[in-house]
Scaffold this active site. Structure first.
Site, PDB file in Angstrom:
ATOM      1  N   ARG A  94       0.768  -1.140  -0.544  1.00 53.01           N
ATOM      2  CA  ARG A  94      -0.196   0.181  -0.015  1.00 53.01           C
ATOM      3  C   ARG A  94       1.039   0.881  -0.208  1.00 53.01           C
ATOM      4  O   ARG A  94       0.302   2.523  -0.452  1.00 53.01           O
ATOM      5  CB  ARG A  94      -1.066  -0.409   1.413  1.00 53.01           C
ATOM      6  CG  ARG A  94      -1.400   1.135   1.104  1.00 53.01           C
ATOM      7  CD  ARG A  94      -2.215   0.955   0.614  1.00 53.01           C
ATOM      8  NE  ARG A  94      -3.512  -0.148   0.089  1.00 53.01           N
ATOM      9  CZ  ARG A  94      -4.232   0.301  -0.621  1.00 53.01           C
ATOM     10  NH1 ARG A  94      -4.707   1.168  -0.859  1.00 53.01           N
ATOM     11  NH2 ARG A  94      -5.310  -0.955  -1.234  1.00 53.01           N
ATOM     12  N   ASN A 353      -2.045  -3.702   9.055  1.00 54.30           N
ATOM     13  CA  ASN A 353      -2.355  -4.770   8.712  1.00 54.30           C
ATOM     14  C   ASN A 353      -2.865  -5.185   7.341  1.00 54.30           C
ATOM     15  O   ASN A 353      -2.402  -4.809   5.928  1.00 54.30           O
ATOM     16  CB  ASN A 353      -3.875  -5.221   9.610  1.00 54.30           C
ATOM     17  CG  ASN A 353      -3.776  -6.090   9.670  1.00 54.30           C
ATOM     18  OD1 ASN A 353      -4.564  -7.437   9.051  1.00 54.30           O
ATOM     19  ND2 ASN A 353      -4.061  -6.501  11.080  1.00 54.30           N
ATOM     20  N   HIS A 355      -5.073  -3.841   4.410  1.00 48.40           N
ATOM     21  CA  HIS A 355      -5.151  -2.819   3.836  1.00 48.40           C
ATOM     22  C   HIS A 355      -3.515  -2.591   3.685  1.00 48.40           C
ATOM     23  O   HIS A 355      -3.109  -2.293   2.233  1.00 48.40           O
ATOM     24  CB  HIS A 355      -5.997  -1.179   4.418  1.00 48.40           C
ATOM     25  CG  HIS A 355      -6.693  -0.683   3.412  1.00 48.40           C
ATOM     26  ND1 HIS A 355      -5.845   0.301   2.829  1.00 48.40           N
ATOM     27  CD2 HIS A 355      -7.119  -1.557   2.173  1.00 48.40           C
ATOM     28  CE1 HIS A 355      -6.314   1.750   2.031  1.00 48.40           C
ATOM     29  NE2 HIS A 355      -7.244   0.426   1.500  1.00 48.40           N
ATOM     30  N   CYS A 356      -2.834  -2.931   4.830  1.00 48.46           N
ATOM     31  CA  CYS A 356      -0.967  -2.078   4.779  1.00 48.46           C
ATOM     32  C   CYS A 356      -0.275  -2.651   3.002  1.00 48.46           C
ATOM     33  O   CYS A 356       0.219  -2.506   2.719  1.00 48.46           O
ATOM     34  CB  CYS A 356      -1.003  -1.710   5.480  1.00 48.46           C
ATOM     35  SG  CYS A 356      -1.863  -1.403   7.015  1.00 48.46           S
ATOM     36  N   ILE A 357      -0.648  -4.386   3.287  1.00 43.98           N
ATOM     37  CA  ILE A 357       0.087  -4.873   2.220  1.00 43.98           C
ATOM     38  C   ILE A 357      -0.651  -5.429   1.067  1.00 43.98           C
ATOM     39  O   ILE A 357      -0.166  -5.834   0.410  1.00 43.98           O
ATOM     40  CB  ILE A 357       0.071  -6.294   3.499  1.00 43.98           C
ATOM     41  CG1 ILE A 357      -1.172  -7.241   2.844  1.00 43.98           C
ATOM     42  CG2 ILE A 357       0.944  -6.380   4.326  1.00 43.98           C
ATOM     43  CD1 ILE A 357      -1.232  -8.414   3.958  1.00 43.98           C
TER      44      ILE A 357
END
Length: 367
Positions: A94, A353, A355-357
């Site tokens: 992200r 989490n 969304h971050c990956i």
């Protein structure tokens, strides 16, 4: 062949689509850093593979991996997931991947933000970060999409848009002097409008307590559809998150979006509070120039850190006391989409989490 353009997305008629708009696919990066991911990144790899599988049910997934890890990634991932060789410093797609923008004809281009590992020499999480900063350009080359090099430091997790001219962000992150200190708030807003094709910036204050990204919006609040926002919440007035979420709620309820709508706010009670255990911390290996992670550290856990895929929402499962309620809230605000939970504690241990990956590629023809 990807070209680097000297204009801006807004000037060329491009905008950042909402995450719920149709995707052509999603990019991820395989976890490898031993100071971020415990036990040789084995448990994290399992979690990443489960996320990729959950997204891959509804859209193509591409996973990057270094030459040292590419066979391990291929063995762990579903056969349908494309694995490409690309060396990065860590696995937060992200933040290191491009932010894709589209025009009315369906042409797709990408914004390549300056990346400094969430703070550079002033609080950044590791050094060096040059391979992460180069990742967006490499991905745009693979996608055959033209590139805009943004003039400010920004990570994809610091922004969330409704696709209709409004973007959410936090003061804690974008106005932090460890990002783009020479720019005023007005100048930051100007660059956001230029790069994202938005009109209205809704500023929240602080993000999730102890979020090492300096308060990314995607851990605190996000649009679930135009005019509707999900916000992480706690009813515990003694919890440090309470005042942060209360301030965010007040700002959201006082705001109007680019279309003049008031914002409807849905609350997602936070997990925990959760902390890193001694055994989890023992599996990490310290690397010079990186942040130390210790037993007892509070984790910046949030159910807002979910991903909207084609036809489904992939949410983190983090705490049996709150998982079901979070799933119910998300099912209510995403009618017509399946809400799929993935055990995501191993991703949380690394500092983010689901969304971050992940980084979505909107549907459309590349330029």
């Amino acid at each position: 062949m990807s070209r680097t353009l000297e204009s801006t997305p807004a000037a060329d008629g491009f905008r950042m689509p909402a995450e719920w708009e149709r995707h052509a696919g999603t990019w991820m990066a395989w976890p490898e850093r031993p100071d971020t991911w415990r036990d040789g990144a084995g448990p994290a790899g399992t979690a990443f593979a489960r996320v990729a599988a959950a997204i891959g049910i509804s859209e193509p997934v591409t996973m990057t991996a270094s030459p040292a890890a590419i066979e391990r990634a291929r063995a762990a991932l579903p056969e349908a997931v494309r694995v490409v060789e690309l060396v990065t410093d860590d696995a937060w797609m992200r933040d290191i991947g491009p932010t894709f923008v589209v025009d009315d004809a369906g042409t797709r281009r990408g914004v390549d933000w300056i990346f400094n590992a969430w703070g550079g020499r002033d609080g950044g999480l590791y050094s060096p970060w040059d391979r992460d900063d180069a990742a967006a350009s490499a991905i745009l080359e693979i996608e055959g999409a033209d590139r805009y090099r943004a003039p400010i430091v920004l990570e994809g997790g610091a922004i969330h848009t409704d696709g209709e001219g409004t973007v959410l962000t936090t003061e804690e992150c974008l106005l932090n002097p460890n990002r783009t200190p020479h720019c005023s708030q007005a100048e930051i807003e100007h660059h956001l409008r230029d790069c994202l094709g938005v009109e209205t910036i809704v500023w929240l204050g602080a993000g999730v307590f102890l979020d090492e990204t300096d308060g990314h919006i995607d851990n605190l609040a996000c649009f679930v559809r135009p005019g509707v926002v999900a916000l992480t919440w706690t009813d515990d007035r003694d919890d440090p998150q309470y005042d942060r979420s209360l301030d965010a709620r007040r700002r959201l309820e006082a705001a109007t979006d680019a279309r003049g709508r008031s914002l409807e706010v849905h609350l997602l009670h936070q997990p925990g509070p959760l902390s890193m255990t001694a055994s989890e911390a023992a599996g990490l290996r310290k690397v010079a120039g990186s942040k130390a992670r210790r037993a007892g550290d509070r984790l910046a856990a949030s159910y807002v850190n979910f991903f909207i895929a084609n036809g489904r929402v992939v949410m983190p499962l983090l705490d049996e006391r709150h998982d079901d309620h979070a799933r119910e809230v998300l099912a209510g605000v995403f009618p017509g989409r399946d809400v799929v939970g993935v055990d995501a504690r191993e991703i949380l241990l690394g500092g983010g989490n689901i969304h971050c990956i992940t980084q979505q590629v909107p549907a459309g023809a590349s330029s």
